[in-house]
Structures are given as C-alpha cells and as structure tokens.
Write an enzyme that holds these catalytic residues in place. Sequence first.
Site, PDB file in Angstrom:
ATOM      1  N   LYS A   1      10.547   3.682 -11.045  1.00 20.16           N
ATOM      2  CA  LYS A   1      10.241   2.814  -9.900  1.00 20.16           C
ATOM      3  C   LYS A   1      10.892   1.446 -10.031  1.00 20.16           C
ATOM      4  O   LYS A   1      10.804   0.618  -9.121  1.00 20.16           O
ATOM      5  CB  LYS A   1       8.726   2.661  -9.754  1.00 20.16           C
TER       6      LYS A   1
ATOM      7  N   ASP B   1      -2.404  -0.683 -14.861  1.00 17.24           N
ATOM      8  CA  ASP B   1      -1.413   0.220 -14.296  1.00 17.24           C
ATOM      9  C   ASP B   1      -0.408  -0.641 -13.530  1.00 17.24           C
ATOM     10  O   ASP B   1      -0.663  -1.055 -12.406  1.00 17.24           O
ATOM     11  CB  ASP B   1      -2.092   1.240 -13.374  1.00 17.24           C
TER      12      ASP B   1
ATOM     13  N   GLN C   1       3.460   0.125  -9.808  1.00 18.14           N
ATOM     14  CA  GLN C   1       4.054  -0.442  -8.593  1.00 18.14           C
ATOM     15  C   GLN C   1       4.439  -1.896  -8.831  1.00 18.14           C
ATOM     16  O   GLN C   1       5.445  -2.373  -8.311  1.00 18.14           O
ATOM     17  CB  GLN C   1       3.049  -0.389  -7.420  1.00 18.14           C
TER      18      GLN C   1
ATOM     19  N   HIS D   1      -4.344   5.231  -8.279  1.00 18.36           N
ATOM     20  CA  HIS D   1      -3.535   6.440  -8.154  1.00 18.36           C
ATOM     21  C   HIS D   1      -4.238   7.545  -8.951  1.00 18.36           C
ATOM     22  O   HIS D   1      -4.866   7.265  -9.969  1.00 18.36           O
ATOM     23  CB  HIS D   1      -2.167   6.113  -8.763  1.00 18.36           C
TER      24      HIS D   1
ATOM     25  N   CYS E   1      -1.357  10.172  -3.362  1.00 23.77           N
ATOM     26  CA  CYS E   1      -2.056  10.373  -4.648  1.00 23.77           C
ATOM     27  C   CYS E   1      -3.205   9.385  -4.809  1.00 23.77           C
ATOM     28  O   CYS E   1      -3.442   8.866  -5.904  1.00 23.77           O
ATOM     29  CB  CYS E   1      -1.101  10.250  -5.833  1.00 23.77           C
TER      30      CYS E   1
HETATM   31  C1  LIG Z   1       0.107   2.725  -8.979  1.00 24.76           C
HETATM   32  C2  LIG Z   1       0.709   3.955  -9.568  1.00 24.76           C
HETATM   33  N1  LIG Z   1       0.242   4.426 -10.723  1.00 24.76           N
HETATM   34  C3  LIG Z   1       0.752   5.518 -11.312  1.00 24.76           C
HETATM   35  C4  LIG Z   1       1.767   6.234 -10.721  1.00 24.76           C
HETATM   36  C5  LIG Z   1       2.273   7.470 -11.405  1.00 24.76           C
HETATM   37  O1  LIG Z   1       3.610   7.352 -11.749  1.00 24.76           O
HETATM   38  P1  LIG Z   1       4.420   8.602 -12.302  1.00 24.76           P
HETATM   39  O2  LIG Z   1       4.281   9.689 -11.292  1.00 24.76           O
HETATM   40  O3  LIG Z   1       5.801   8.111 -12.446  1.00 24.76           O
HETATM   41  O4  LIG Z   1       3.799   8.983 -13.612  1.00 24.76           O
HETATM   42  C6  LIG Z   1       2.281   5.792  -9.503  1.00 24.76           C
HETATM   43  C7  LIG Z   1       3.361   6.546  -8.827  1.00 24.76           C
HETATM   44  O5  LIG Z   1       3.363   6.745  -7.644  1.00 24.76           O
HETATM   45  C8  LIG Z   1       1.739   4.624  -8.923  1.00 24.76           C
HETATM   46  O6  LIG Z   1       2.201   4.159  -7.744  1.00 24.76           O
END
Ligand SMILES: Cc1ncc(COP(=O)(O)O)c(C=O)c1O
Lengths: 405, 145
Positions: free
Chosen positions: A219, A193, A196, A117, A359
């Site tokens: 999430k 990370d 998800q 992401h 993203c």
């Molecule tokens: C794999 C992953 N990492 C990071 C994020 C970023 O999360 P946030 O926008 O809540 O900071 C997301 C959100 O879509 C994600 O799916």
Amino acid sequence: MKMTDFRKDFPLIANSKIAYLDSGATAQKPFAVLECMKNFYEKTNANPHRGVYKLSVDATNEYVAARQTVADFIGARSMDEIVFTKNATESLNLLAYSYGLDNISEGDEIILSIMEHHSNLVPWQMVAKKKHATLKYLYINKNCQIDESELEKITNKTKIVSITALSNVLGTKVDLDKIIKKAHAVGAKVIIDACQAVAHMPINVSDIDADFAVFSGHKIYAPLGIGVLYGKKELLEKMSPFMFGGDMIEYVYENDTTFAPVPTKFEAGTQNVAGAVGLAAAIKYLQNIGYEKICKHEQQLLEYAITNLKKLPYIDLYCTDELEKMAGVISFNMKGVHPHDVSSLLDGEGVCVRSGNHCAQPLLRFMGLDSTCRASISIYSNKDDIDKLIEALKKIYEKFKKYIG
Amino acid sequence: MSELDELYSDLIMEHSMSGKNRKGLDHPTCSLLGHNPNCGDEIKLEAIVENGIIVDMSYSGHGCAISQSSTSIMIDTLKGKTIQEAKQIISIFIKMIKREELSSEELKSLKNARAFQNVANMPARVKCALLSWHTLEDLLQSLDK
Ligand SMILES: Cc1ncc(COP(=O)(O)O)c(C=O)c1O
Ligand SMILES: [Zn+2]
C-alpha cells in the site's frame, strides 16, 4: 489548483487512461521500486545467511540494509525491532499467536475499534475464544470519530488495545496519542494497524510509544508480499516464535531447539529478500518526496473530491465533516443504486473504485450499511481522476434516475 | 458504456426495482437462502411445489440490480414449470452465462432471461446473475431427496 505530478514515475499510471482510485487496496509501483528489484534479481540474488560466498553476503547486506531503512522510516530504536512478514495480516496473526495467546487469560479484555479491518479483528476473536477473554469495541459517533468517552472502556482488565491509525472505509484518522496514554496507564499493550496510514502520514512508533505496529508494503508503493511488524525489543524477546524451521534457530538437537535472537526468531524459512529490497526502495521514494508534499497534495485532492461529491445531491458521503481529521479514502453511495452496480458502471467509464464491505463488516453493520463505493487516492492521483469520477457519476445518475424515482 | 448500457436495460432495471415477485408466500412448501459472500448479494427464495410443479415463487433479500433482477426474471420464467423443465432451463441459463453455444430452441426457452447474455463478458458480475439460479437449482435438488 497547482498539483505536483508524480504520474510519470508510475509506469502503469503513465501508460494508461484509467482513473485508478483504488490505491487503498493496493498502490501502483514507481520505476524506482521496479528497477531496484530487477537489479537485485539480475545482480545480487542469492539466499542470504546461508552462504559464505560473496554473492550471498551481498544479498544479506541488502536485506539488512532494507531492515535499517524500515527502522529509520518508522522511528524504531533499532533494526532488531523490525520483523519482515508477508503482509499486515501475517504481522497481526503473529501478534495474536505469539503475544496474544501467551499474555491473555480468562476475564481479560482486548479492545479494538469498530473500524478495524477483518485482519485486525478475526485474529483477536480467535484469541478471545481460546482464552475466554472479552472483545470490546470503541464505537464511532455520527461524525465518524471515536468520542473520548469511549476510551473509558480501557480499564484494568484491558491487556491489549489493537487499533487502526486510519480507517480504510471512512478515512478517519484516529487520535493515537490519547488511546496509547490511556492504555499504558492501565498497563495494556498497544498495537497500531498502520496499514492505511503510512501511505498518507508519518508514523513514528517511538514518538507515540506504540508497543507494536504493522503495515503492508504494497500500500506504500512497494511490491506485493512484503510486510512489517514493529515490536519493542524487550517484548519481541519475550515472545515465543510464530513459525518454526530454518534460519530462525540457533542450535537444533534431536528433541530440542534454541532460537535465534530477534528479529530472526520470527523469520522462519527463506525470506522475500527482493520484496524487502523493493520496500526499502519505496520508502526512499516516499522520503525523497517527503510527507509534507504528500500530505499537501493528497489533502488538496481529498478536499476537491469531497467538495465536488457534495454538489451531487444523489450521493451519500460517509466521512467526518472535519477534513483535517481524514485522509486517503472516501466512501460514498448513490442513493437507490447498489454500490456494485455503481462500481461496474464506473469501470465502464474507466474509473476504478472498490465496492463492497472493504473487509470491515462489523463497521458497515454498525453504520446500517451493506456496502459502499470507495475511492482512494495516492500521490499519483490528480484532479483529472476526480473529474472523471464526478462526470461518470453524473452520467450514471442520468441513466438511473428514472428508475430511482 | 455500450455493453454495460445494454445490460442495464429497462427490463433489468424495472425488475430490480419492482416488488412484484417479492410478494411473499403464505404457505411456501420450501425455501432456501443464497448469498455471494464477496459482494454481499443475498436472496431468499420461497416456492410452492405441488405434484412436481412449481406453482408459485417469491423472493426477498438485497443486492445489486443484476442479482435482484435476475431473481425476479427467473421467477417469471420458471413459474408453472415442472421441476424437470425448470432444471433444464436453469442449466441452459448457466450455459448461456458461461458462453456455451445454445440452440435457438434453448434460447427461446429462456424468455426474458436472455437479457443477461452480456453478463458473460463481465466476469466480475457473473456471480450476481447466477446467484438465484444456483439457489433454485440447489432447492430443487433437495426436493429429490
Ligand atoms: C487498515 C488495514 N489493515 C489491514 C489490512 C490488511 O492488509 P493486507 O491484506 O495487506 O495484509 C488492510 C488492507 O486492506 C487495511 O486497510
Ligand atoms: Zn452483485
């Protein structure tokens, strides 16, 4: 197929007819979380740490208890290893600034996967540029997985490996064990990370020996605006603060300051206590159900969705063919129809899916795509949601086929 | 699906699939790239402008049916117009998408571009419909300098 019904726990889901298939973007909130937060504001709200009166002590206690709940949830050795942030993005920026900038030097390498992401990618570009370090990517094969040979990119030059546990575009689960072992063998630190992943599978940071891990509360059925950074205590202690101000200090002199111990060192200013309380409630809600049930329910649905999507010859699926190696999200396109049109038309049929690059522009570019539609599921998703998606796709195709040719 | 059904009309779908305004120009006098970073729609407009008249236009790029057809229909609508006329029609189109009242004269000047009227009720797609019009507006603006 018998599926447990969690829908009644979620007011937005229970009270509406839409098929909400965008939980990967943000999940809906159960009564348990909403009530807990309401209770906090009605009965316990005060600025924690800053008062001697009972109400402030109560607020502090709830905040501390939430931290312990998070620590237990992801298997941290101590709640001092849990820093509250506003989301995964802030957690990753904290790591890039407070760990990355201090520990990366010219010629070092930072390894990411191509599935990252933007929030686990752009901060590392910043570090690499400032420090004249190199970013390297683990690429995926045709089956949407990382070949073991890719891990050879992890070498003595590698200082940080920052990788997703579950792709938010492809739903691919990443084999963290192998990557962490390889990284540790060359002395690199590993950031997971888990944004998800935590909604769909248990993550135990001690078992996998992650150095850092991040996720967002929203999430996993918690409120917006609360996130988590896990870090091994000895690493967090060595890191410099990310933001400066109230609460994160010990002594402040006119020209110098000493900082509070971790994790408070990283929590400058008044924190989102209600968010932390809501996150703890969401975690308890999840734990009450248990990952075994969650996984079973969601995997059944995923299989059902994929089986039925595969029956539509005009749908392209972007996922691995090993179902047990994926979770949560399914990306697809209708041949010849732009995903934005598909998602607009799905919306017209009461089906909410996301479309775009999710993203993850480098991933889509790597796959030769501009964008996809993405359906993502959660514990309140049901067969009916999938049926609605499939029926709507059929209807859209019927309308469009004369143009597609 | 009724409003959507109307939006994805034969006219719009045929333009979005058709290559007739994607022919490319041998010697364009000006060109400009327009994009919507959020949804990835991307178009490149090319034009031949001579003596204040838009003699010919073409586009390339990719994106949703709304952005692509809006570009193609815009080209049909504005080809042969003077810069001043084109600017005026662009502002009328933008007014229509913003749901402002239009006189019947104004509506008439939009010709086939009236097909995008329903986009006004779909906030998520407004940008798609406006992309090429805003891009051409910027392009014509740059010619004045
Ligand atoms: C794999 C992953 N990492 C990071 C994020 C970023 O999360 P946030 O926008 O809540 O900071 C997301 C959100 O879509 C994600 O799916
Ligand atoms: Zn668009």
